[in-house]
Design a protein around this motif. Structure first.
Motif, mmCIF file in Angstrom:
data_model
loop_
_atom_site.group_PDB
_atom_site.id
_atom_site.type_symbol
_atom_site.label_atom_id
_atom_site.label_comp_id
_atom_site.label_asym_id
_atom_site.label_seq_id
_atom_site.Cartn_x
_atom_site.Cartn_y
_atom_site.Cartn_z
ATOM 1 N N ASP A 116 0.813 -1.218 0.000
ATOM 2 C CA ASP A 116 0.000 0.000 0.000
ATOM 3 C C ASP A 116 0.846 1.268 0.000
ATOM 4 O O ASP A 116 0.360 2.342 0.339
ATOM 5 C CB ASP A 116 -0.915 0.024 1.234
ATOM 6 N N GLU A 117 2.113 1.159 -0.402
ATOM 7 C CA GLU A 117 2.987 2.338 -0.386
ATOM 8 C C GLU A 117 2.459 3.479 -1.239
ATOM 9 O O GLU A 117 2.747 4.654 -0.966
ATOM 10 C CB GLU A 117 4.396 1.958 -0.848
ATOM 11 N N ASP A 118 1.689 3.154 -2.259
ATOM 12 C CA ASP A 118 1.138 4.215 -3.107
ATOM 13 C C ASP A 118 0.247 5.174 -2.330
ATOM 14 O O ASP A 118 0.041 6.317 -2.757
ATOM 15 C CB ASP A 118 0.352 3.623 -4.280
ATOM 16 N N ARG A 119 -0.269 4.735 -1.204
ATOM 17 C CA ARG A 119 -1.066 5.645 -0.374
ATOM 18 C C ARG A 119 -0.226 6.830 0.092
ATOM 19 O O ARG A 119 -0.747 7.915 0.310
ATOM 20 C CB ARG A 119 -1.617 4.908 0.841
ATOM 21 N N ALA A 120 1.088 6.591 0.247
ATOM 22 C CA ALA A 120 1.987 7.638 0.733
ATOM 23 C C ALA A 120 2.702 8.370 -0.393
ATOM 24 O O ALA A 120 2.960 9.568 -0.287
ATOM 25 C CB ALA A 120 3.016 7.039 1.693
ATOM 26 N N VAL A 121 3.048 7.650 -1.468
ATOM 27 C CA VAL A 121 3.885 8.260 -2.503
ATOM 28 C C VAL A 121 3.301 8.147 -3.905
ATOM 29 O O VAL A 121 3.936 8.571 -4.873
ATOM 30 C CB VAL A 121 5.298 7.635 -2.479
ATOM 31 N N GLY A 122 2.107 7.617 -4.022
ATOM 32 C CA GLY A 122 1.522 7.429 -5.342
ATOM 33 C C GLY A 122 1.196 8.723 -6.066
ATOM 34 O O GLY A 122 1.040 8.734 -7.292
ATOM 35 N N HIS A 123 1.093 9.816 -5.323
ATOM 36 C CA HIS A 123 0.766 11.100 -5.932
ATOM 37 C C HIS A 123 1.973 11.777 -6.567
ATOM 38 O O HIS A 123 1.828 12.768 -7.301
ATOM 39 C CB HIS A 123 0.199 12.044 -4.879
ATOM 40 N N LEU A 124 3.163 11.259 -6.311
ATOM 41 C CA LEU A 124 4.384 11.915 -6.774
ATOM 42 C C LEU A 124 4.586 11.734 -8.274
ATOM 43 O O LEU A 124 4.222 10.710 -8.852
ATOM 44 C CB LEU A 124 5.592 11.360 -6.032
ATOM 45 N N GLY A 125 5.214 12.739 -8.876
ATOM 46 C CA GLY A 125 5.619 12.626 -10.259
ATOM 47 C C GLY A 125 6.871 11.771 -10.373
ATOM 48 O O GLY A 125 7.372 11.230 -9.377
ATOM 49 N N PRO A 126 7.423 11.619 -11.580
ATOM 50 C CA PRO A 126 8.638 10.810 -11.763
ATOM 51 C C PRO A 126 9.767 11.292 -10.857
ATOM 52 O O PRO A 126 9.990 12.493 -10.690
ATOM 53 C CB PRO A 126 8.982 11.025 -13.246
ATOM 54 N N ASP A 127 10.474 10.331 -10.266
ATOM 55 C CA ASP A 127 11.547 10.624 -9.315
ATOM 56 C C ASP A 127 12.854 10.818 -10.069
ATOM 57 O O ASP A 127 13.329 9.917 -10.752
ATOM 58 C CB ASP A 127 11.663 9.456 -8.330
ATOM 59 N N LEU A 128 13.463 11.996 -9.920
ATOM 60 C CA LEU A 128 14.700 12.303 -10.623
ATOM 61 C C LEU A 128 15.826 11.330 -10.304
ATOM 62 O O LEU A 128 16.738 11.138 -11.117
ATOM 63 C CB LEU A 128 15.146 13.731 -10.279
ATOM 64 N N LEU A 129 15.789 10.713 -9.135
ATOM 65 C CA LEU A 129 16.833 9.759 -8.747
ATOM 66 C C LEU A 129 16.292 8.333 -8.662
ATOM 67 O O LEU A 129 16.952 7.463 -8.096
ATOM 68 C CB LEU A 129 17.445 10.168 -7.402
ATOM 69 N N GLY A 130 15.142 8.098 -9.218
ATOM 70 C CA GLY A 130 14.523 6.785 -9.108
ATOM 71 C C GLY A 130 14.468 6.047 -10.433
ATOM 72 O O GLY A 130 14.687 6.626 -11.505
ATOM 73 N N PRO A 131 14.137 4.770 -10.387
ATOM 74 C CA PRO A 131 14.050 3.974 -11.615
ATOM 75 C C PRO A 131 12.876 4.373 -12.498
ATOM 76 O O PRO A 131 12.817 3.972 -13.664
ATOM 77 C CB PRO A 131 13.894 2.537 -11.093
ATOM 78 N N ASP A 132 11.945 5.152 -11.939
ATOM 79 C CA ASP A 132 10.771 5.554 -12.706
ATOM 80 C C ASP A 132 10.972 6.883 -13.417
ATOM 81 O O ASP A 132 10.026 7.429 -13.990
ATOM 82 C CB ASP A 132 9.557 5.649 -11.786
ATOM 83 N N TRP A 133 12.179 7.457 -13.396
ATOM 84 C CA TRP A 133 12.389 8.775 -13.988
ATOM 85 C C TRP A 133 12.009 8.762 -15.469
ATOM 86 O O TRP A 133 12.478 7.936 -16.248
ATOM 87 C CB TRP A 133 13.830 9.239 -13.831
ATOM 88 N N ASP A 134 11.132 9.696 -15.836
ATOM 89 C CA ASP A 134 10.640 9.808 -17.205
ATOM 90 C C ASP A 134 10.540 11.294 -17.521
ATOM 91 O O ASP A 134 9.587 11.963 -17.106
ATOM 92 C CB ASP A 134 9.269 9.131 -17.319
ATOM 93 N N PRO A 135 11.520 11.855 -18.238
ATOM 94 C CA PRO A 135 11.514 13.293 -18.491
ATOM 95 C C PRO A 135 10.297 13.761 -19.282
ATOM 96 O O PRO A 135 9.810 14.879 -19.082
ATOM 97 C CB PRO A 135 12.811 13.528 -19.265
ATOM 98 N N GLY A 136 9.795 12.926 -20.185
ATOM 99 C CA GLY A 136 8.621 13.314 -20.958
ATOM 100 C C GLY A 136 7.395 13.495 -20.081
ATOM 101 O O GLY A 136 6.646 14.478 -20.217
#
Length: 276
Positions: A116-136
């Motif tokens: 359920d971590e998305d409850r805490a961080v699911g609202h965030l945009g792409p993480d500049l230092l994370g594996p989900d970084w997506d500049p587009g």
């Protein structure tokens, strides 16, 4: 509030100290979790997500914390004196046989199911230092409100996660635009460069004990914290003004010569009047 690179470093220190070890001490000093006991569980890993910290523990549990302005996690060896602050500021203690992590002044501390971590961080945009970084995606988020000031849009973690007040000011200086420029008026080539530059700066600084954006030994930052001092490019005095919606204003630094465009007017001179 710490920048994303600072939180990334905190996550790495916690991971190095705790991951793979069984908790021998657990003390969560917030009323909701006062009776919660994590002892006997193994810490699996600790990661950052933007400015959030996620400490994952055996049993599908995640301790979510956020440092905001004053919070910190300190790591101590057995017998070492705790120096992070007075005891009443301690909000969490996680100890193993070899290390103890103590969380001071943590404004956010909650225990979640790892699923359920998305409850805490699911609202965030792409993480500049994370594996989900997506500049587009980050750029598209930034442009959803074209009339919003660029500086405010960069600080909005729903657009992209990891930029704080320091990087906001430094990035706008490097792009030669003011933080008050409407995000929709940022030219396409500048916008693309902004995403590349933001990732480059945070990635370069996540391993450094002292942040730098200049590459110079004598001065780490171009504008942040340098109000009244000469610009490193042109010599003009750096200016500072608060930027925000009135509820979370933050000091913003810029060079009025290198960064032409919309900006607050200088405060009027307060020379005392002549008396007769």
């Amino acid at each position: 509030m710490p920048e994303g690179d600072t939180v990334w470093q905190a996550a790495r220190r916690l991971h190095t100290a705790l991951a793979g070890h069984v908790l021998t001490r657990s003390d969560l000093r917030v009323p909701k979790y006062a009776l919660t006991d994590l002892t006997g569980r193994t810490v699996l890993d600790v990661v950052s997500r933007g400015k959030h910290l996620l400490t994952r523990v055996e049993g599908d549990l995640t301790l979510h914390s956020h440092l905001r302005m004053d919070g910190s996690w300190k790591i101590y060896a057995p017998g070492e004196r705790w120096r992070g602050g007075p005891g009443h500021q301690i909000r969490a203690i996680l100890g193993t046989e070899e290390r103890t992590a103590v969380g001071y002044r943590l404004p956010v501390l909650e225990l979640l199911r790892t699923g359920d971590e998305d409850r805490a961080v699911g609202h965030l945009g792409p993480d500049l230092l994370g594996p989900d970084w997506d500049p587009g995606t980050a750029l598209a988020n930034l442009r959803r409100d074209p009339d919003r000031a660029l500086g405010e849009a960069l600080l909005d973690q729903r657009n992209l996660a990891g930029i704080g007040n320091v990087y906001k000011s430094e990035l706008c200086f490097l792009l030669r635009v003011t933080p008050w420029l409407p995000a929709g008026r940022l030219p396409d080539e500048y916008a693309t460069h902004l995403m590349t530059l933001a990732e480059k700066l945070l990635d370069a600084n996540r391993e450094r004990p002292e942040r730098t954006t200049t590459g110079r030994r004598d001065q780490n930052l171009f504008v942040y914290g340098r109000a009244g001092r000469p610009c490193l490019r042109c010599g003009t005095r750096i200016r500072v003004a608060n930027q925000g919606d009135g509820s979370r204003e933050r000091p913003t630094y810029w060079c009025p010569t290198c960064q032409p465009g919309p900006a607050p007017r200088p405060a009027p001179s307060s020379r005392p009047g002549r008396t007769r």
